[in-house]
Design a protein around this motif. Structure first.
Motif, PDB file in Angstrom:
ATOM      1  N   SER A 155       0.862  -1.377   0.381  1.00 21.00           N
ATOM      2  CA  SER A 155       0.399  -0.240   0.462  1.00 21.00           C
ATOM      3  C   SER A 155       1.262   0.726   0.567  1.00 21.00           C
ATOM      4  CB  SER A 155      -1.145   0.577   1.477  1.00 21.00           C
ATOM      5  OG  SER A 155      -0.469   0.195   2.535  1.00 21.00           O
ATOM      6  N   ARG A 180      -5.293   0.550  -3.494  1.00 18.67           N
ATOM      7  CA  ARG A 180      -5.592   0.540  -4.627  1.00 18.67           C
ATOM      8  C   ARG A 180      -5.676  -1.149  -4.780  1.00 18.67           C
ATOM      9  NH1 ARG A 180      -6.665   6.041  -6.833  1.00 18.67           N
ATOM     10  NH2 ARG A 180      -6.500   6.933  -5.260  1.00 18.67           N
ATOM     11  N   ASN A 225      -0.487   3.495   3.130  1.00 18.40           N
ATOM     12  CA  ASN A 225      -0.479   4.341   1.946  1.00 18.40           C
ATOM     13  C   ASN A 225      -0.576   6.062   2.342  1.00 18.40           C
ATOM     14  OD1 ASN A 225      -2.971   4.552  -1.227  1.00 18.40           O
ATOM     15  ND2 ASN A 225      -0.843   5.047  -0.719  1.00 18.40           N
ATOM     16  N   PRO A 234     -11.152   5.817  -7.769  1.00 15.95           N
ATOM     17  CA  PRO A 234      -9.859   4.990  -7.757  1.00 15.95           C
ATOM     18  C   PRO A 234      -9.396   4.454  -9.611  1.00 15.95           C
ATOM     19  CG  PRO A 234     -11.507   3.915  -7.293  1.00 15.95           C
ATOM     20  CD  PRO A 234     -11.994   5.163  -6.743  1.00 15.95           C
ATOM     21  N   GLY A 269      -4.379   8.494  -7.551  1.00 19.36           N
ATOM     22  CA  GLY A 269      -4.318   8.859  -5.895  1.00 19.36           C
ATOM     23  C   GLY A 269      -3.581   9.193  -4.936  1.00 19.36           C
ATOM     24  N   ALA A 289     -11.356   6.106  -1.449  1.00 18.29           N
ATOM     25  CA  ALA A 289     -10.851   4.983  -2.100  1.00 18.29           C
ATOM     26  C   ALA A 289     -11.026   3.618  -1.226  1.00 18.29           C
ATOM     27  CB  ALA A 289      -9.880   5.436  -2.438  1.00 18.29           C
ATOM     28  N   VAL A 331     -13.390   0.461  -3.177  1.00 19.08           N
ATOM     29  CA  VAL A 331     -12.284  -0.771  -2.825  1.00 19.08           C
ATOM     30  C   VAL A 331     -12.650  -1.779  -2.301  1.00 19.08           C
ATOM     31  CG1 VAL A 331      -9.711  -1.052  -3.288  1.00 19.08           C
ATOM     32  CG2 VAL A 331     -10.122   0.607  -4.209  1.00 19.08           C
TER      33      VAL A 331
END
Length: 195
Positions: free
Chosen positions: A32, A40, A65, A122, A127, A156, A160
Motif C-alpha cells: 500500500s 487500490r 498509504n 480509484p 491516488g 477510495a 475498493v
C-alpha cells in the motif's frame, strides 16, 4: 495490454516479500506504500488473495498509504532541488511532476474538495502519491493537504473494499455514493444576503 504486466510485477513483489518471511499483513502494508499500486492494489491482495478480513485489511492499507504522503508533502521540495543537480534524475522527476500537474486540474479548480475527490476516485494516476505531488505543486498548506488526502483515501478505501467484497454490485453502489459525494461537494451554493 497492461493487466498481464501489472499482475506479473505484483506477483513478483508479493512473492518476494513473502519469501523474505514477511507476514501477510506487513506485505499488505508495504504494497500500500508503493506508488501507483497504493491501497487500490493492496486491498484486493489482502481481502481476495490473503483472505484477511476487510476490517483488518482496510486500516493496514490506509496507514500504509498515508505514511508516504507526509514525507512527500514535507520533503518533495528538497528532493526536487537535489534531483535537479543530478541531470537525468532531475529530468525524470520533472516529467513525473508535470504529469501530475496535468492530472491535477480538478484540484486547482476546487481546492481541498478537489483534492479529496482526486484521491478518492480509484483510477490510475489519481491516488495519494499523485495527490501529494499536486498539492505540493499548487503550494497548498501541509495540514490542509494531509487532511484532504486522508479523507480521499477513506473514500477510495471504501470503494475498493466494496468492490472486493461485493464485486461489480459493490462497485456500482460505491460509484453511486461517490457520485453523490461529488454532486454535494461541487454543487454551487447560493448565499442569500439580507437586504
Amino acid at each position: 495490454m497492461w493487466a498481464p504486466w501489472y499482475r506479473a510485477v505484483g506477483t513478483i513483489v508479493i512473492d518476494s516479500l513473502l519469501g523474505l518471511g514477511i507476514s501477510k499483513a506487513l506485505t499488505v502494508f508495504i504494497v500500500s506504500m508503493l506508488p501507483v499500486v497504493e491501497l487500490r492494489g493492496a486491498l484486493p491482495v489482502a481481502i481476495n488473495v490473503f483472505h484477511i478480513p476487510w476490517f483488518y485489511a482496510l486500516p493496514i492499507a490506509l496507514v500504509g498509504n498515508i505514511l508516504p504522503v507526509a514525507f512527500l508533502l514535507l520533503f518533495l521540495g528538497l528532493v526536487r532541488r537535489l534531483a535537479a543537480k543530478l541531470g537525468p534524475v532531475g529530468k525524470a522527476l520533472e516529467w513525473v511532476l508535470s504529469l501530475a500537474a496535468r492530472r491535477g486540474k480538478v484540484v486547482e479548480r476546487y481546492g481541498r474538495i478537489g483534492l479529496v475527490l482526486f484521491v478518492a476516485i480509484p483510477l490510475p494516476v489519481t491516488g495519494a502519491w499523485t495527490g501529494s505531488i499536486v498539492a505540493f505543486l499548487l503550494g497548498l498548506p501541509f495540514w490542509e493537504s494531509l487532511l484532504s488526502i486522508c479523507v480521499g483515501l477513506l473514500v477510495a478505501g471504501g470503494i475498493v473494499t466494496a468492490l472486493c467484497l461485493l464485486g461489480w454490485v459493490g462497485g456500482v453502489i460505491a460509484g453511486v455514493a461517490l457520485g453523490a459525494l461529488v454532486v454535494v461537494a461541487l454543487w454551487p451554493r447560493r448565499v442569500e444576503r439580507a437586504s
